[in-house]
Design a protein around this motif. Structure first.
Motif, PDB file in Angstrom:
ATOM      1  N   PRO A 173      42.520 -18.747  26.083  1.00 39.43           N
ATOM      2  CA  PRO A 173      41.583 -18.585  27.208  1.00 39.43           C
ATOM      3  C   PRO A 173      41.717 -19.668  28.281  1.00 39.43           C
ATOM      4  N   HIS A 174      42.139 -20.891  27.914  1.00 44.70           N
ATOM      5  CA  HIS A 174      42.221 -21.959  28.920  1.00 44.70           C
ATOM      6  C   HIS A 174      43.528 -21.986  29.688  1.00 44.70           C
ATOM      7  N   THR A 175      44.498 -21.175  29.290  1.00 42.66           N
ATOM      8  CA  THR A 175      45.820 -21.230  29.929  1.00 42.66           C
ATOM      9  C   THR A 175      45.884 -20.275  31.114  1.00 42.66           C
ATOM     10  N   PRO A 176      46.139 -20.799  32.342  1.00 44.49           N
ATOM     11  CA  PRO A 176      46.179 -19.919  33.512  1.00 44.49           C
ATOM     12  C   PRO A 176      47.404 -18.995  33.492  1.00 44.49           C
ATOM     13  N   VAL A 177      47.234 -17.768  33.937  1.00 43.96           N
ATOM     14  CA  VAL A 177      48.350 -16.821  33.889  1.00 43.96           C
ATOM     15  C   VAL A 177      49.422 -17.125  34.926  1.00 43.96           C
ATOM     16  N   PHE A 178      49.100 -17.937  35.967  1.00 44.33           N
ATOM     17  CA  PHE A 178      50.141 -18.240  36.964  1.00 44.33           C
ATOM     18  C   PHE A 178      51.300 -19.020  36.338  1.00 44.33           C
ATOM     19  N   LEU A 179      51.059 -19.661  35.188  1.00 38.82           N
ATOM     20  CA  LEU A 179      52.114 -20.402  34.493  1.00 38.82           C
ATOM     21  C   LEU A 179      53.218 -19.479  33.974  1.00 38.82           C
ATOM     22  N   LEU A 180      52.963 -18.178  33.983  1.00 37.42           N
ATOM     23  CA  LEU A 180      53.934 -17.225  33.431  1.00 37.42           C
ATOM     24  C   LEU A 180      54.908 -16.691  34.481  1.00 37.42           C
ATOM     25  N   LYS A 181      54.666 -17.034  35.733  1.00 33.93           N
ATOM     26  CA  LYS A 181      55.467 -16.469  36.835  1.00 33.93           C
ATOM     27  C   LYS A 181      56.974 -16.646  36.612  1.00 33.93           C
ATOM     28  N   ASP A 182      57.385 -17.840  36.217  1.00 35.57           N
ATOM     29  CA  ASP A 182      58.820 -18.121  36.113  1.00 35.57           C
ATOM     30  C   ASP A 182      59.481 -17.567  34.861  1.00 35.57           C
ATOM     31  N   ILE A 183      58.705 -17.003  33.954  1.00 36.31           N
ATOM     32  CA  ILE A 183      59.338 -16.386  32.774  1.00 36.31           C
ATOM     33  C   ILE A 183      58.963 -14.908  32.648  1.00 36.31           C
ATOM     34  N   ILE A 184      58.390 -14.358  33.710  1.00 37.39           N
ATOM     35  CA  ILE A 184      57.861 -12.988  33.598  1.00 37.39           C
ATOM     36  C   ILE A 184      58.974 -11.977  33.281  1.00 37.39           C
ATOM     37  N   HIS A 185      60.166 -12.197  33.805  1.00 37.74           N
ATOM     38  CA  HIS A 185      61.260 -11.239  33.547  1.00 37.74           C
ATOM     39  C   HIS A 185      61.842 -11.361  32.137  1.00 37.74           C
ATOM     40  N   GLU A 186      61.528 -12.448  31.470  1.00 34.62           N
ATOM     41  CA  GLU A 186      61.969 -12.610  30.073  1.00 34.62           C
ATOM     42  C   GLU A 186      60.902 -12.114  29.102  1.00 34.62           C
ATOM     43  N   THR A 187      59.772 -11.681  29.658  1.00 31.20           N
ATOM     44  CA  THR A 187      58.598 -11.350  28.836  1.00 31.20           C
ATOM     45  C   THR A 187      58.330  -9.842  28.855  1.00 31.20           C
ATOM     46  N   ASP A 188      58.435  -9.190  27.700  1.00 29.92           N
ATOM     47  CA  ASP A 188      58.171  -7.748  27.642  1.00 29.92           C
ATOM     48  C   ASP A 188      56.672  -7.459  27.692  1.00 29.92           C
ATOM     49  N   PHE A 189      55.875  -8.368  27.124  1.00 30.43           N
ATOM     50  CA  PHE A 189      54.420  -8.199  27.207  1.00 30.43           C
ATOM     51  C   PHE A 189      53.732  -9.563  27.137  1.00 30.43           C
ATOM     52  N   VAL A 190      52.619  -9.645  27.845  1.00 27.55           N
ATOM     53  CA  VAL A 190      51.777 -10.845  27.783  1.00 27.55           C
ATOM     54  C   VAL A 190      50.529 -10.469  27.010  1.00 27.55           C
ATOM     55  N   LEU A 191      50.169 -11.315  26.040  1.00 31.97           N
ATOM     56  CA  LEU A 191      48.955 -11.066  25.267  1.00 31.97           C
ATOM     57  C   LEU A 191      47.880 -12.050  25.774  1.00 31.97           C
TER      58      LEU A 191
END
Ligand code: DX5
Ligand code: ZN
Length: 215
Positions: free
Chosen positions: A114-132
């Motif tokens: 819950p404390h982790t902002p989703v903007f941190l995922l921008k640079d790995i989004i193409h390596e990520t099939d799903f975000v939980l």
């Protein structure tokens, strides 16, 4: 899609509980692995995952709430996982870990507390099939949904759109028949439900109700 968390199942009747999910409109089995370090609880490990895999007629969506998850990727693949998520907070070399999961033949997921902002995922989004997106603090089933999670789903959807990625959004924790529609409207592709299903009088009917709500 709907992924059923077996954490709230009756493990003394595991075969029957698996049959309920097999015969239902659910899409995946959600298996919560806890190590007593990353989260303040211990759940179950490989013997149980293998037992479920042997009987499950639907894909296994394995959620690793453990430290150093990179050590166990191949073992979870061998145990029957098709979807494998690791926590952002537990991975120093997340990019490498996601590549490893894909190379092993599974769909790679990143779980965020819950404390982790989703903007941190921008640079790995193409390596990520799903975000939980964790909508409770991980460690226990049956907790109350954290309302801010809705904004996180919307913000992540926007990142996925702007990056033209194919990443799916899974929401886990406190999902019930009352908030499911709002979560799907915000952009959730997969809902995890445990307590709401197994604490109900007719789990199979509850699963059907979830599927009726979702588009
Ligand atoms: C919590 C787990 C969840 C949990 C969901 O640490 O990751 O998957 O079991 O269960 P409910 O639906 O009971 O909140
Ligand atoms: Zn989970």
């Amino acid at each position: 899609m709907l992924s059923i968390s077996m954490l709230s199942a009756d493990f003394g009747r595991l075969n029957e509980e698996i049959t309920v999910v097999n015969n239902s409109a659910a899409d995946w089995f959600h298996l919560d692995i806890m190590d007593g370090h990353f989260v303040p609880n211990i759940s179950f490990g490989f013997p149980v995952v293998k037992a479920i895999a042997a009987k499950a007629a639907k894909p296994l969506d394995v959620h690793l709430m453990i430290e150093q998850p990179e050590k166990y990727i191949d073992a979870f693949h061998a145990a029957g996982a098709q979807y494998l998520s690791v926590h952002y907070e537990a991975c120093t070399h997340l990019h490498r870990t996601l590549q490893h999961i894909r190379a092993a033949g599974m769909n790679a997921g990143v779980a965020v507390n819950p404390h982790t902002p989703v903007f941190l995922l921008k640079d790995i989004i193409h390596e990520t099939d799903f975000v939980l997106i964790m909508s409770v603090n991980p460690g226990f089933g049956g907790q109350a949904f954290i309302p801010h999670s809705v904004q996180k789903i919307e913000a992540l959807k926007e990142i996925i759109r702007s990056e033209k990625a194919a990443t799916l959004i899974e929401v886990d924790g406190g999902v019930n028949l009352q908030n499911a529609a709002q979560l799907c409207a915000a952009g959730a592709d997969i809902l995890v439900a445990g307590h709401a299903v197994f604490s109900s009088v007719h789990p199979e009917e509850t699963i059907k109700k979830f599927q009726d709500i979702k588009i």
